[in-house]
Design a protein around this motif. Structure first.
Motif, PDB file in Angstrom:
ATOM      1  N   HIS A 275       1.422  -1.525  -0.025  1.00  0.00           N
ATOM      2  CA  HIS A 275      -0.086  -0.330  -0.045  1.00  0.00           C
ATOM      3  C   HIS A 275       0.777   1.256   0.227  1.00  0.00           C
ATOM      4  O   HIS A 275       0.589   1.975  -0.974  1.00  0.00           O
ATOM      5  CB  HIS A 275      -0.783   0.135   1.329  1.00  0.00           C
ATOM      6  CG  HIS A 275      -1.714   1.262   1.583  1.00  0.00           C
ATOM      7  ND1 HIS A 275      -2.891   1.683   0.215  1.00  0.00           N
ATOM      8  CD2 HIS A 275      -1.531   2.585   2.265  1.00  0.00           C
ATOM      9  CE1 HIS A 275      -3.398   2.785   1.318  1.00  0.00           C
ATOM     10  NE2 HIS A 275      -1.913   3.341   2.389  1.00  0.00           N
TER      11      HIS A 275
ATOM     12  N   CYS B 191       0.369   4.445  -2.573  1.00  0.00           N
ATOM     13  CA  CYS B 191      -0.545   6.003  -1.600  1.00  0.00           C
ATOM     14  C   CYS B 191       1.074   6.871  -1.356  1.00  0.00           C
ATOM     15  O   CYS B 191       1.578   6.323  -0.416  1.00  0.00           O
ATOM     16  CB  CYS B 191      -0.716   5.406  -0.282  1.00  0.00           C
ATOM     17  SG  CYS B 191      -1.312   6.706   0.242  1.00  0.00           S
TER      18      CYS B 191
ATOM     19  N   CYS C 173       0.074   8.589   2.394  1.00  0.00           N
ATOM     20  CA  CYS C 173       1.456   7.988   3.668  1.00  0.00           C
ATOM     21  C   CYS C 173       2.745   7.416   3.248  1.00  0.00           C
ATOM     22  O   CYS C 173       4.118   7.602   3.611  1.00  0.00           O
ATOM     23  CB  CYS C 173       0.721   5.684   2.963  1.00  0.00           C
ATOM     24  SG  CYS C 173      -0.878   5.728   3.771  1.00  0.00           S
TER      25      CYS C 173
HETATM   26 ZN   LIG Z   1      -2.229   5.706   2.239  1.00  0.00          ZN
END
Ligand SMILES: [Zn+2]
Length: 325
Positions: A2, A6, A9
């Motif tokens: 992820h 992302c 993040c």
């Molecule tokens: Zn994220």
């Protein structure tokens, strides 16, 4: 996985790692003896420790799981590397040889190039930004939280960095500018000749075993195969600047040193302090005597040790002189 995809993040992760890097760069300072006594007096009488209810093994499993997640998160981001944002300011700056829209991303190993009509800003992770002026070639070298490194091949950049010292570096053909918390402009002409001008904080310019420490209001010239010259204040007398140029880069000699010593103001001890370790012994004595005449030599600095270029002595003197720089 992820985090690799992302951006939000990634930014968060980057922030955490900059925090860690910043902590690692802090000096260790001994607390004075009296501190513990004061803390113990301030504590209320120790309360009974609350019994710890969760079964030991469950707690251990949870801790292990958390550590595992942390490691996975770390290694993914470490491998994918952080890409910094590039914002177009004018014209058509190229990133990795392609024009960018209003914004783009740049990663380690990629170049940003501007022509006569284009400008851009690179956001350097979480620690600041670098404006890329026209006709500039700049490469992103490392994008790790403990090492933000660019290489300026030619042209001009303006860096604004707010981070602890030694997290941001710019390599040039004649040395590396090490950020010590600051704002500065760095220009390199097509022959590799450079000029560093600091407007806030400090920059250390390094090449082999040469080091020039440049405070706000001062500049330093650099040349390939010669490294950084002697820093001088931008408001120093022209005579000093010209003599320095000859002394550092054009086989200048004692006459140039005489000019510098004669015209130096208290503030120009910045220049004299750097000269101490770069001139031959006979000249070093003259530099020392002029410095001592301009401003009192602090306790802990002796003529003998200074002329021997004892590192501790020079550092001690510099720290004292820096009040006038
Ligand atoms: Zn994220």
């Amino acid at each position: 996985m992820h985090v690799a995809e992302c951006e939000r993040c990634q930014a968060e992760c980057e922030q955490i790692r900059v925090g860690i890097a910043a902590l690692e760069n802090l000096p260790l300072v001994e607390a004075p003896e009296g501190v513990w006594a004061a803390i113990e007096r301030a504590l209320p009488a120790r309360p009974e420790r609350a019994p710890f209810r969760i079964g030991g093994w469950r707690f251990a499993m949870a801790a292990l799981l958390l550590a595992g997640i942390g490691m996975a998160y770390w290694s993914v981001v470490q491998r994918s590397g952080v890409r910094w944002e590039v914002v177009r300011l004018a014209g058509a700056p190229l990133v990795a040889s392609k024009p960018i829209e209003q914004t783009g991303r740049i990663g380690a190993g990629e170049w940003i190039e501007t022509d006569a009509g284009s400008r851009a800003t690179v956001r350097v992770g979480e620690i600041g930004s670098v404006d890329v002026e026209p006709n500039t070639r700049l490469r992103v070298v490392v994008t790790r939280p403990a090492e933000h490194r660019l290489a300026l091949a030619r042209g001009e950049i303006r860096a604004k960095i707010s981070a602890p010292p030694r997290l941001f570096f710019v390599d040039t053909p004649s040395g590396t500018a090490v950020d010590l918390g600051c704002e500065y402009a760095l220009a390199i002409d097509p022959d590799g000749f450079g000029r560093l001008q600091v407007t806030k904080g400090w920059v250390l310019f390094q090449w082999k075993n040469l080091e020039s420490l440049v405070p706000a209001g001062a500049s330093c010239r650099t040349r390939p195969q010669a490294g950084p010259g002697i820093p001088y204040f931008d408001d120093a007398p022209e005579s000093i600047k010209q003599a320095l140029e000859r002394l550092a880069f054009e086989k200048g000699g004692s006459e140039d040193l005489s000019i510098i010593l004669a015209d130096a103001r208290v503030r120009d001890t910045l220049t004299l302090w750097h000269l101490l370790s770069r001139v031959p012994m006979d000249d070093r004595e003259r530099v020392y005597d002029r410095m001592a005449a301009l401003t009192p030599v602090p306790a802990g600095v002796s003529r003998e040790q200074a002329l021997k270029l004892d590192a501790e002595t020079l550092k001690r003197w510099r720290e004292e002189l820096a009040w006038t720089w």
